[in-house]
Write a protein that holds these residues in place. Structure first.
Motif, short mmCIF file in Angstrom:
data_model
loop_
_atom_site.label_atom_id
_atom_site.label_comp_id
_atom_site.label_asym_id
_atom_site.label_seq_id
_atom_site.Cartn_x
_atom_site.Cartn_y
_atom_site.Cartn_z
N ASP A 150 0.81 -1.22 0.00
CA ASP A 150 0.00 0.00 0.00
C ASP A 150 0.84 1.27 0.00
OD1 ASP A 150 1.01 -0.30 2.52
OD2 ASP A 150 -0.87 0.09 3.58
N GLU A 151 2.15 1.15 -0.17
CA GLU A 151 3.01 2.33 -0.17
C GLU A 151 3.05 2.96 -1.56
OE1 GLU A 151 6.46 1.66 3.13
OE2 GLU A 151 6.60 0.44 1.33
N ASP A 152 3.13 4.30 -1.61
CA ASP A 152 3.44 4.98 -2.86
C ASP A 152 4.93 4.80 -3.12
OD1 ASP A 152 0.85 5.95 -3.21
OD2 ASP A 152 1.24 7.70 -1.97
N LEU A 153 5.27 4.40 -4.33
CA LEU A 153 6.65 4.01 -4.63
C LEU A 153 7.22 4.78 -5.81
CD1 LEU A 153 6.12 0.14 -4.43
CD2 LEU A 153 7.12 1.58 -2.65
N LEU A 154 8.54 4.81 -5.88
CA LEU A 154 9.23 5.36 -7.03
C LEU A 154 10.35 4.43 -7.44
CD1 LEU A 154 12.20 6.62 -6.03
CD2 LEU A 154 10.74 8.43 -5.15
N LEU A 155 10.72 4.52 -8.71
CA LEU A 155 11.88 3.83 -9.25
C LEU A 155 12.88 4.89 -9.66
CD1 LEU A 155 11.91 0.98 -11.93
CD2 LEU A 155 13.51 2.87 -12.01
N GLY A 156 14.06 4.84 -9.08
CA GLY A 156 15.12 5.79 -9.44
C GLY A 156 16.23 5.07 -10.16
N THR A 157 16.55 5.52 -11.38
CA THR A 157 17.65 4.95 -12.15
C THR A 157 18.81 5.94 -12.15
OG1 THR A 157 16.12 3.76 -13.61
CG2 THR A 157 18.38 4.05 -14.39
N GLN A 158 19.95 5.50 -11.62
CA GLN A 158 21.14 6.35 -11.52
C GLN A 158 22.19 5.85 -12.51
OE1 GLN A 158 21.34 5.24 -7.31
NE2 GLN A 158 21.75 7.40 -6.89
N ILE A 159 22.71 6.75 -13.32
CA ILE A 159 23.80 6.42 -14.25
C ILE A 159 24.97 7.34 -13.93
CG2 ILE A 159 24.54 6.31 -16.66
CD1 ILE A 159 21.68 5.70 -17.42
N PHE A 160 26.14 6.75 -13.75
CA PHE A 160 27.32 7.48 -13.31
C PHE A 160 28.28 7.68 -14.48
CE2 PHE A 160 25.45 5.47 -9.71
CZ PHE A 160 25.68 6.28 -8.62
N PRO A 161 28.23 8.84 -15.16
CA PRO A 161 29.14 9.07 -16.29
C PRO A 161 30.60 9.04 -15.84
CG PRO A 161 27.37 10.70 -16.23
CD PRO A 161 27.33 9.98 -14.93
N VAL A 162 31.47 8.57 -16.72
CA VAL A 162 32.90 8.50 -16.40
C VAL A 162 33.53 9.88 -16.43
CG1 VAL A 162 35.10 7.50 -17.06
CG2 VAL A 162 33.01 6.14 -17.27
N ASN A 163 33.22 10.66 -17.48
CA ASN A 163 33.69 12.05 -17.59
C ASN A 163 35.20 12.19 -17.38
OD1 ASN A 163 31.11 12.95 -18.09
ND2 ASN A 163 30.67 13.44 -15.94
N GLY A 164 35.97 11.30 -17.99
CA GLY A 164 37.42 11.42 -17.94
C GLY A 164 38.06 11.02 -16.63
N LEU A 165 37.30 10.43 -15.71
CA LEU A 165 37.86 10.03 -14.42
C LEU A 165 38.74 8.79 -14.57
CD1 LEU A 165 34.66 10.34 -12.19
CD2 LEU A 165 36.53 11.97 -12.35
N THR A 166 39.75 8.68 -13.73
CA THR A 166 40.51 7.44 -13.66
C THR A 166 39.67 6.38 -12.98
OG1 THR A 166 41.48 7.92 -11.50
CG2 THR A 166 42.65 8.78 -13.44
N THR A 167 40.10 5.12 -13.07
CA THR A 167 39.36 4.04 -12.40
C THR A 167 39.26 4.29 -10.91
OG1 THR A 167 40.06 2.43 -14.08
CG2 THR A 167 39.32 1.56 -11.94
N ALA A 168 40.37 4.72 -10.30
CA ALA A 168 40.37 4.99 -8.85
C ALA A 168 39.40 6.12 -8.51
CB ALA A 168 41.78 5.33 -8.37
N GLU A 169 39.40 7.18 -9.31
CA GLU A 169 38.50 8.31 -9.06
C GLU A 169 37.03 7.90 -9.24
OE1 GLU A 169 41.44 12.00 -10.47
OE2 GLU A 169 40.16 10.95 -11.93
N TYR A 170 36.78 7.10 -10.26
CA TYR A 170 35.42 6.64 -10.53
C TYR A 170 34.91 5.75 -9.39
CZ TYR A 170 31.50 5.07 -13.48
OH TYR A 170 30.25 4.81 -14.01
N ASN A 171 35.76 4.83 -8.95
CA ASN A 171 35.37 3.96 -7.84
C ASN A 171 35.13 4.75 -6.56
OD1 ASN A 171 35.49 1.69 -9.43
ND2 ASN A 171 37.52 1.05 -8.73
N GLU A 172 35.92 5.79 -6.34
CA GLU A 172 35.72 6.62 -5.15
C GLU A 172 34.39 7.38 -5.24
OE1 GLU A 172 36.12 8.29 -1.49
OE2 GLU A 172 37.20 6.60 -2.39
N LYS A 173 34.04 7.83 -6.43
CA LYS A 173 32.75 8.49 -6.63
C LYS A 173 31.60 7.55 -6.28
CE LYS A 173 30.09 10.71 -10.37
NZ LYS A 173 30.13 11.14 -11.79
N LEU A 174 31.73 6.29 -6.69
CA LEU A 174 30.71 5.29 -6.38
C LEU A 174 30.67 4.99 -4.89
CD1 LEU A 174 31.39 2.95 -9.41
CD2 LEU A 174 29.27 4.21 -9.03
N ARG A 175 31.84 4.88 -4.27
CA ARG A 175 31.90 4.63 -2.83
C ARG A 175 31.21 5.73 -2.06
NH1 ARG A 175 36.96 1.96 -3.69
NH2 ARG A 175 38.02 3.96 -3.83
#
Length: 228
Positions: free
Chosen positions: A132-157
């Protein structure tokens, strides 16, 4: 639809050593979107009830979540497939009904967070949301935008650190990552309420934000009978 159907039929013929054994749930979870095309005289409620009843009766396929997008004839399922060859039960039904569908393999966000070095148990996110709850679906996409792998992983963390804080404050949510999708895509199912809106606002104003799409959804449990 037929490309998806042929792909799933091919998938059903692969050995479990490729797809994962029944205990390997990460390799056997999928998000499925089912699209009901416009049709004169269509009883949408009856059609969705038939989908709900059909998926509930499938053998070796467990429905983890089932929703309908508000305002559109789209059913959203999260499925755990214990045996690959059981796909034919569902795909043959959808093909007979003429429904288009899209399938994406997913796995738990908590498992992904652990891969990033965070201490998060699998049950940290919700596995059940009230009908009976009102719900939402949120889709998140994390662009790389020139980040290094370490920087990208830190953004996700840092995103997961914010998630932990929001959930510890009482907000409910289920979360899955789309498998092998780059840039990384996460999907959240969450109740709509004051806490949820505050969490969305906090997320949108956080540094290094991501692309975010929000849809209103409702549980298929609300479809309890045909139109009179």
């Amino acid at each position: 639809m037929f490309l998806v159907l042929f792909g799933l039929l091919a998938l059903s013929c692969l050995p479990l050593s490729v797809l994962g054994v029944p205990e390997d749930r990460d390799a056997l979870m999928y998000r499925m979107n089912i699209y009901l095309p416009p049709k004169e005289g269509r009883d949408e409620k009856a059609d969705i009830l038939e989908i709900k009843t059909t998926v509930a009766g499938l053998t070796d396929i467990k429905v983890l979540f089932s929703f309908k997008e508000l305002g559109n004839s789209v059913v959203i399922l999260v499925l755990r497939v214990d045996k690959a060859c059981s796909w034919a039960q569902l795909t043959s039904f959808l093909a007979r009904k003429g429904y288009e569908f899209k399938v994406m393999p997913v796995y738990y966000c908590s498992d992904f967070a652990r891969e990033l070095g965070l201490n998060m148990t699998r049950d940290f996110y919700d596995t059940f949301l009230e009908a009976d709850e009102d719900l939402l679906l949120g889709t998140q996409i994390f662009p790389v935008n020139g980040l290094t792998t370490a920087e990208y992983n830190e953004k996700l963390r840092q995103m997961f650190v914010r998630d932990i804080s929001i959930l510890n404050a009482g907000q409910k949510a289920a979360c899955f990552r789309t498998l092998a999708r780059l840039p990384v895509e996460l999907i959240h199912f969450a109740p709509v309420g004051q806490k949820a809106m505050e969490a969305i606002a906090e997320t949108l104003h956080a540094p290094d934000t991501f692309d975010l799409e929000i849809l209103r959804i409702q549980q298929l449990d609300t479809y309890a009978g045909r139109c009179k």
